[in-house]
Design a protein around this motif. Structure first.
Motif, PDB file in Angstrom:
ATOM      1  N   ALA A 187       0.841  -1.202   0.000  1.00 17.81           N
ATOM      2  CA  ALA A 187       0.000   0.000   0.000  1.00 17.81           C
ATOM      3  C   ALA A 187       0.874   1.249   0.000  1.00 17.81           C
ATOM      4  O   ALA A 187       0.601   2.217  -0.732  1.00 17.81           O
ATOM      5  N   VAL A 188       1.927   1.247   0.807  1.00 20.44           N
ATOM      6  CA  VAL A 188       2.846   2.384   0.837  1.00 20.44           C
ATOM      7  C   VAL A 188       3.636   2.465  -0.460  1.00 20.44           C
ATOM      8  O   VAL A 188       3.942   3.559  -0.959  1.00 20.44           O
ATOM      9  N   THR A 189       3.955   1.319  -1.037  1.00 21.52           N
ATOM     10  CA  THR A 189       4.656   1.313  -2.321  1.00 21.52           C
ATOM     11  C   THR A 189       3.827   2.003  -3.400  1.00 21.52           C
ATOM     12  O   THR A 189       4.325   2.851  -4.155  1.00 21.52           O
ATOM     13  N   VAL A 190       2.555   1.640  -3.485  1.00 20.11           N
ATOM     14  CA  VAL A 190       1.676   2.260  -4.479  1.00 20.11           C
ATOM     15  C   VAL A 190       1.514   3.750  -4.193  1.00 20.11           C
ATOM     16  O   VAL A 190       1.561   4.586  -5.108  1.00 20.11           O
ATOM     17  N   GLY A 191       1.319   4.107  -2.908  1.00 18.24           N
ATOM     18  CA  GLY A 191       1.117   5.511  -2.553  1.00 18.24           C
ATOM     19  C   GLY A 191       2.318   6.382  -2.865  1.00 18.24           C
ATOM     20  O   GLY A 191       2.178   7.499  -3.386  1.00 18.24           O
ATOM     21  N   GLN A 355      -5.718   6.313  -7.039  1.00 26.05           N
ATOM     22  CA  GLN A 355      -5.219   5.182  -7.812  1.00 26.05           C
ATOM     23  C   GLN A 355      -6.149   4.859  -8.983  1.00 26.05           C
ATOM     24  O   GLN A 355      -5.688   4.504 -10.081  1.00 26.05           O
ATOM     25  N   GLU A 356      -7.439   5.006  -8.761  1.00 31.04           N
ATOM     26  CA  GLU A 356      -8.403   4.758  -9.836  1.00 31.04           C
ATOM     27  C   GLU A 356      -8.286   5.819 -10.928  1.00 31.04           C
ATOM     28  O   GLU A 356      -8.348   5.501 -12.130  1.00 31.04           O
ATOM     29  N   ILE A 357      -8.090   7.073 -10.543  1.00 35.18           N
ATOM     30  CA  ILE A 357      -7.920   8.130 -11.539  1.00 35.18           C
ATOM     31  C   ILE A 357      -6.639   7.908 -12.337  1.00 35.18           C
ATOM     32  O   ILE A 357      -6.606   8.123 -13.562  1.00 35.18           O
ATOM     33  N   VAL A 358      -5.584   7.477 -11.652  1.00 31.94           N
ATOM     34  CA  VAL A 358      -4.325   7.196 -12.350  1.00 31.94           C
ATOM     35  C   VAL A 358      -4.553   6.150 -13.437  1.00 31.94           C
ATOM     36  O   VAL A 358      -4.057   6.269 -14.567  1.00 31.94           O
ATOM     37  N   GLY A 366      -0.398   4.440 -29.442  1.00 28.33           N
ATOM     38  CA  GLY A 366       0.748   3.909 -30.165  1.00 28.33           C
ATOM     39  C   GLY A 366       1.970   3.860 -29.267  1.00 28.33           C
ATOM     40  O   GLY A 366       1.957   3.258 -28.191  1.00 28.33           O
ATOM     41  N   ALA A 367       3.030   4.530 -29.712  1.00 22.53           N
ATOM     42  CA  ALA A 367       4.260   4.585 -28.910  1.00 22.53           C
ATOM     43  C   ALA A 367       4.211   5.678 -27.859  1.00 22.53           C
ATOM     44  O   ALA A 367       5.094   5.763 -27.001  1.00 22.53           O
ATOM     45  N   PHE A 368       3.164   6.526 -27.909  1.00 21.20           N
ATOM     46  CA  PHE A 368       3.056   7.646 -26.964  1.00 21.20           C
ATOM     47  C   PHE A 368       2.097   7.274 -25.844  1.00 21.20           C
ATOM     48  O   PHE A 368       1.027   6.718 -26.081  1.00 21.20           O
ATOM     49  N   THR A 369       2.477   7.573 -24.597  1.00 19.78           N
ATOM     50  CA  THR A 369       1.664   7.250 -23.422  1.00 19.78           C
ATOM     51  C   THR A 369       1.420   8.503 -22.597  1.00 19.78           C
ATOM     52  O   THR A 369       2.381   9.222 -22.252  1.00 19.78           O
ATOM     53  N   ILE A 370       0.180   8.776 -22.313  1.00 17.95           N
ATOM     54  CA  ILE A 370      -0.174   9.873 -21.400  1.00 17.95           C
ATOM     55  C   ILE A 370      -0.030   9.370 -19.970  1.00 17.95           C
ATOM     56  O   ILE A 370      -0.631   8.368 -19.589  1.00 17.95           O
ATOM     57  N   ASN A 371       0.775  10.060 -19.208  1.00 16.20           N
ATOM     58  CA  ASN A 371       1.090   9.628 -17.849  1.00 16.20           C
ATOM     59  C   ASN A 371      -0.101   9.870 -16.929  1.00 16.20           C
ATOM     60  O   ASN A 371      -0.359  10.997 -16.512  1.00 16.20           O
ATOM     61  N   GLY A 372      -0.809   8.825 -16.588  1.00 17.33           N
ATOM     62  CA  GLY A 372      -1.956   8.964 -15.696  1.00 17.33           C
ATOM     63  C   GLY A 372      -1.560   9.298 -14.283  1.00 17.33           C
ATOM     64  O   GLY A 372      -2.310   9.972 -13.561  1.00 17.33           O
ATOM     65  N   ALA A 373      -0.373   8.860 -13.843  1.00 15.95           N
ATOM     66  CA  ALA A 373       0.076   9.180 -12.490  1.00 15.95           C
ATOM     67  C   ALA A 373       0.272  10.679 -12.310  1.00 15.95           C
ATOM     68  O   ALA A 373       0.001  11.231 -11.241  1.00 15.95           O
ATOM     69  N   PHE A 374       0.720  11.344 -13.391  1.00 19.25           N
ATOM     70  CA  PHE A 374       0.898  12.794 -13.311  1.00 19.25           C
ATOM     71  C   PHE A 374      -0.441  13.509 -13.306  1.00 19.25           C
ATOM     72  O   PHE A 374      -0.672  14.431 -12.517  1.00 19.25           O
ATOM     73  N   ILE A 375      -1.361  13.073 -14.168  1.00 20.68           N
ATOM     74  CA  ILE A 375      -2.666  13.734 -14.250  1.00 20.68           C
ATOM     75  C   ILE A 375      -3.518  13.432 -13.022  1.00 20.68           C
ATOM     76  O   ILE A 375      -4.046  14.335 -12.371  1.00 20.68           O
ATOM     77  N   GLY A 376      -3.659  12.131 -12.712  1.00 23.62           N
ATOM     78  CA  GLY A 376      -4.538  11.751 -11.608  1.00 23.62           C
ATOM     79  C   GLY A 376      -3.911  11.854 -10.241  1.00 23.62           C
ATOM     80  O   GLY A 376      -4.620  12.004  -9.243  1.00 23.62           O
ATOM     81  N   GLY A 377      -2.569  11.760 -10.178  1.00 21.38           N
ATOM     82  CA  GLY A 377      -1.917  11.786  -8.866  1.00 21.38           C
ATOM     83  C   GLY A 377      -1.348  13.119  -8.470  1.00 21.38           C
ATOM     84  O   GLY A 377      -1.056  13.341  -7.294  1.00 21.38           O
TER      85      GLY A 377
END
Length: 455
Positions: A187-191, A355-358, A366-377
């Motif tokens: 849990a702390v690892t994910v947080g 975590q759900e928003i992330v 494709g080869a491009f990924t939108i970072n959900g951790a940045f947006i949601g976290g």
């Protein structure tokens, strides 16, 4: 009178000379059970603990259905966390080799150890909930706005409340790791991994939180010191200042609303009191009127009226948590193992919505990924906290609705606030109950497949 006697006088429960008639033996608990208004006033000024209260309080602000006494309940939970944490402090060993075993001894060997640990855990979760509810109550009643009294700064007390909410979350988060089992470790690892999504400084922030690049002894001792010293100490000081500011701002906002609504209503002055400085002379006759809030039926003595309700809320909170802890056991899984990842690995329940928003904002093109951790976290919670902090200056509703539940002029902002709360609650439920192995979505009637832990 000696210097030692003078220093002890504020803590004494013995009645002052003015509180007793000549020849009457002083009463030990006179300040808890005053016989007169003079006794009640002296109790507040001469007793260290009762000095928290003003001499007089508005009846309206004491109503159970206005504030629900959520602030007092939160303070009682903080007190209960401190009392239950003291025995745990002597029994727990903050070492990666011995932490899990010490918690296991508390759970299965120490007399009443399981109950004490359950009290600590249930009170911690309840405090997170009551702090959020208290903040919501202040928002819905517009109690962060100033009333008609001079030198009010309720907006800064609101900002202080937002800071105390963040400290409460972090206090619970640091305590989450201490059992050093699989649930706590991952849990702390994910947080903490969410914090690493901050641009440019994310990895450094995570290293600062965990004391290195991996969760190990440095992380445990850092979280332990923060959990037992710095965070509760800081929260306690902010709470004391918060209470002082409530008094400086004239009490709860409900009292301002009552004064605004009833300032024009006249009451018959008491024939035994002098209203020369309080009233207004009208016409040619020396007729004096008193405002309703100055009348005896609008205000009551803080002691014993306010004190009695505060004691009921405090003792009731302690009783409820103590009973619930008999039936709600604290989980303790296998010892922490960095090589075996639970599937799914979840953050603490109060961070599951993040975590759900992330997950929902991570998009692969494709080869491009939108970072959900940045947006949601980072971005979304940062905007929410920032907007919540500055809202008292953005709210332009009139002061006449200060302290009123759901006034019509604040309908839109209250509706948006409710929708945000429902949004967070729904995402928390989804993350808690509907996310299974590999963070896949499962309906409540679907059975999760059995998947071994990842190595």
């Amino acid at each position: 009178m000696s210097l030692f006697t003078k220093l002890l006088k504020p803590f004494s429960l013995a009645a002052p000379a003015s509180a007793e008639a000549p020849g009457v033996r002083p009463r030990l608990f006179w300040s808890l059970f005053p016989r007169s208004d003079r006794d009640a006033g002296d109790a507040v000024t001469s007793n260290f603990l009762l000095h928290w209260f003003p001499a007089k309080v508005s009846k309206a602000s004491m109503a159970w259905n206005y504030s629900f006494w959520l602030g007092t309940i939160t303070a009682a939970l903080f007190l209960l966390l401190t009392l239950s944490g003291l025995p745990l402090l002597f029994l727990y060993v903050p070492s990666v080799e011995r932490a899990y075993q010490s918690v296991k001894d508390i759970e299965y060997v120490i007399t009443f150890g399981r109950w004490i640990r359950a009290v600590h855990r249930v009170a911690a979760h309840a405090m997170v909930i009551t702090v959020v509810l208290h903040l919501a109550r202040v928002f819905f009643t517009g109690a962060y706005k100033n009333g008609i009294a001079r030198n009010q700064h309720r907006e800064w007390n609101w900002v202080l409340g937002v800071v105390m909410l963040l400290l409460t979350l972090f206090l619970s988060f640091t305590g989450y790791l201490l059992p050093w089992d699989q649930l706590a470790f991952w849990a702390v690892t994910v947080g903490t991994n969410i914090a690493s999504a901050i641009p440019w400084i994310g990895p450094q922030v995570r290293e600062l939180l965990i004391g290195g690049r991996a969760i190990d002894q440095a992380t445990l001792i850092r979280f332990y010191v923060l959990h037992i010293i710095f965070l509760p100490g800081g929260l306690g000081m902010l709470f004391a200042y918060h209470m002082w500011r409530v008094r400086k701002d004239g009490g709860l906002a409900r009292a301002d609303r009552e004064e605004i609504a009833e300032s024009a209503r006249e009451v018959t002055p008491s024939p035994t009191k002098t209203y020369t400085l309080l009233g207004v002379a009208k016409g040619t006759a020396p007729t004096v009127t008193a405002r309703s809030l100055e009348a005896a039926n609008s205000n009551v003595n803080a002691v014993p009226d306010l004190m009695r309700r505060a004691m009921i809320a405090t003792l009731g909170t302690i009783a409820v948590i103590s009973i619930l802890s008999v039936f709600i056991a604290s989980p303790l899984e296998e010892p922490a193992n960095a090589l075996i990842t639970p599937n799914p690995a979840k953050a603490p329940w109060y961070f599951l919505w993040l975590q759900e928003i992330v997950t929902d904002t991570t998009i692969h093109l494709g080869a491009f990924t939108i970072n959900g951790a940045f947006i949601g976290g980072v971005v979304l919670p940062g905007l929410m906290i920032g907007l919540l902090t500055v809202w008292p200056w953005l709210d332009k509703s009139p002061r006449e609705v200060t302290g009123q539940w759901f006034p019509r002029v604040r309908r839109t902002q209250n509706l948006v606030f409710i929708l945000v709360i429902l949004f967070v609650l729904v995402l928390t439920y989804v993350g808690m109950e509907l996310r299974g192995p590999y963070w896949e979505f499962y309906w409540p009637w679907e059975i999760w497949p059995t998947v071994p832990g990842r190595i």
